[in-house]
Design a protein around this motif. Structure first.
Motif, PDB file in Angstrom:
ATOM      1  N   ARG A 165       3.099  15.455  44.787  1.00  0.00           N
ATOM      2  CA  ARG A 165       4.418  14.588  45.044  1.00  0.00           C
ATOM      3  C   ARG A 165       4.122  13.187  44.968  1.00  0.00           C
ATOM      4  NH1 ARG A 165       7.629  19.105  48.859  1.00  0.00           N
ATOM      5  NH2 ARG A 165       8.479  20.372  47.186  1.00  0.00           N
ATOM      6  N   GLN A 166       3.175  12.823  45.858  1.00  0.00           N
ATOM      7  CA  GLN A 166       2.942  11.373  45.804  1.00  0.00           C
ATOM      8  C   GLN A 166       2.411  10.839  44.532  1.00  0.00           C
ATOM      9  OE1 GLN A 166       3.221   9.376  48.922  1.00  0.00           O
ATOM     10  NE2 GLN A 166       2.717   7.930  47.218  1.00  0.00           N
ATOM     11  N   LYS A 167       1.763  11.777  43.882  1.00  0.00           N
ATOM     12  CA  LYS A 167       1.078  11.271  42.565  1.00  0.00           C
ATOM     13  C   LYS A 167       2.390  11.078  41.550  1.00  0.00           C
ATOM     14  CE  LYS A 167      -2.399  12.817  38.983  1.00  0.00           C
ATOM     15  NZ  LYS A 167      -2.954  11.487  39.057  1.00  0.00           N
ATOM     16  N   ARG A 168       3.414  12.112  41.573  1.00  0.00           N
ATOM     17  CA  ARG A 168       4.323  12.024  40.856  1.00  0.00           C
ATOM     18  C   ARG A 168       5.184  10.676  41.093  1.00  0.00           C
ATOM     19  NH1 ARG A 168       6.044  16.424  37.605  1.00  0.00           N
ATOM     20  NH2 ARG A 168       5.304  18.470  38.331  1.00  0.00           N
TER      21      ARG A 168
ATOM     22  N   VAL B 249       6.851   5.006  39.522  1.00  0.00           N
ATOM     23  CA  VAL B 249       6.738   3.743  39.512  1.00  0.00           C
ATOM     24  C   VAL B 249       6.052   2.860  38.392  1.00  0.00           C
ATOM     25  CG1 VAL B 249       5.934   1.762  41.370  1.00  0.00           C
ATOM     26  CG2 VAL B 249       6.885   3.889  42.342  1.00  0.00           C
ATOM     27  N   GLN B 250       5.069   3.477  38.364  1.00  0.00           N
ATOM     28  CA  GLN B 250       3.893   2.768  37.290  1.00  0.00           C
ATOM     29  C   GLN B 250       5.012   2.896  35.829  1.00  0.00           C
ATOM     30  OE1 GLN B 250       1.152   1.178  37.504  1.00  0.00           O
ATOM     31  NE2 GLN B 250       1.624   0.809  35.127  1.00  0.00           N
ATOM     32  N   ASN B 251       5.653   3.919  35.531  1.00  0.00           N
ATOM     33  CA  ASN B 251       6.442   3.843  34.319  1.00  0.00           C
ATOM     34  C   ASN B 251       7.476   2.864  34.453  1.00  0.00           C
ATOM     35  OD1 ASN B 251       4.950   6.109  33.228  1.00  0.00           O
ATOM     36  ND2 ASN B 251       6.480   7.426  33.900  1.00  0.00           N
ATOM     37  N   SER B 252       7.741   2.602  35.479  1.00  0.00           N
ATOM     38  CA  SER B 252       8.899   1.538  35.665  1.00  0.00           C
ATOM     39  C   SER B 252       8.300   0.158  35.558  1.00  0.00           C
ATOM     40  CB  SER B 252       9.627   1.389  37.152  1.00  0.00           C
ATOM     41  OG  SER B 252      10.045   2.778  37.541  1.00  0.00           O
ATOM     42  N   ARG B 253       7.234  -0.130  35.949  1.00  0.00           N
ATOM     43  CA  ARG B 253       6.425  -1.430  35.534  1.00  0.00           C
ATOM     44  C   ARG B 253       6.292  -1.379  34.110  1.00  0.00           C
ATOM     45  NH1 ARG B 253       2.782   0.536  39.681  1.00  0.00           N
ATOM     46  NH2 ARG B 253       3.010  -0.485  41.676  1.00  0.00           N
TER      47      ARG B 253
END
Length: 218
Positions: free
Chosen positions: A139-142, A147-151
């Motif tokens: 879940r942490q990886k998800r 967050v990375q996709n948001s960046r």
């Protein structure tokens, strides 16, 4: 006589009121079948056929519980612990392989099965700690991926999509008690500012709204 035939004989005898000699023979036959069940269970366990091994243990447990004069020994309880723990561990191994292959959805499905299996057989499997820790890491990886996709969306000036993704990530993080990313709040501000400015400049002013309601002069 094969095991199936022997069990059929036992079923018939149980429906009768046997004499002492028949009862003695029935008990001896039951012990023979019982021992064979344990032997077959052990053979299948050693070859990794865990579900088949468990099936033979269940048969042995049912037999010794239903035949008078036949005692369920410690091999039953010890066997259940050994085999069910091995089945649980096989699910953990499968989940690790799926994770390494990048199949996160299937990994989560397998971990959910492992946790449920432990809960169903908590007497034999005291804890699902390993599965739960893996699940939390997944879940942490998800969350980190969200967050990375948001960046990426933010750098592409897709502000509305970036803000939506960040809100989803924050809800996900709070739901499962994950470690938050340090720059989420800052990214939310960067995403929201252009959206607010756009709304400000595209919304009609009070004067414009008043004019739109006035009748046009002839």
């Amino acid at each position: 006589m094969c095991i199936r035939d022997r069990c059929r004989v036992l079923d018939i005898v149980r429906e009768m009121d046997p004499d002492p000699e028949t009862r003695r023979l029935t008990t001896n036959l039951s012990k023979s079948i019982y021992e064979n069940y344990h032997h077959q269970s052990e053979l299948r366990f050693e070859s990794g056929r865990l579900k088949e091994s468990l099936d033979y243990l269940i048969k042995a447990d049912h037999l010794c519980s239903s035949i008078g004069g036949l005692v369920c020994d410690d091999r039953i309880s010890e066997g259940f612990i050994k085999v069910r723990t091995a089945i649980y561990q096989s699910m953990i191994t499968e989940a690790k392989q799926q994770y390494e292959q990048g199949n996160l959805d299937q990994t989560e499905f397998t971990l959910a099965k492992a946790v449920q299996y432990q809960q169903d057989y908590s007497r034999e499997i005291p804890s699902a700690h390993e599965a739960l820790e893996m699940w939390k890491g997944l879940r942490q990886k998800r969350y980190d991926s969200m967050v990375q996709n948001s960046r990426t969306l933010l750098t592409e000036h897709q502000y509305a999509n970036a803000l939506k993704k960040l809100e989803d990530a924050s809800s996900f993080q709070k739901q499962f008690g994950l470690i938050p990313s340090n720059d989420v709040d800052e990214m939310k501000k960067k995403s929201a500012k252009p959206i607010l400015l756009c709304l400000l400049y595209t919304s009609p002013s009070p004067r414009d709204r008043t004019r739109s309601r006035m009748p046009s002069s002839a």
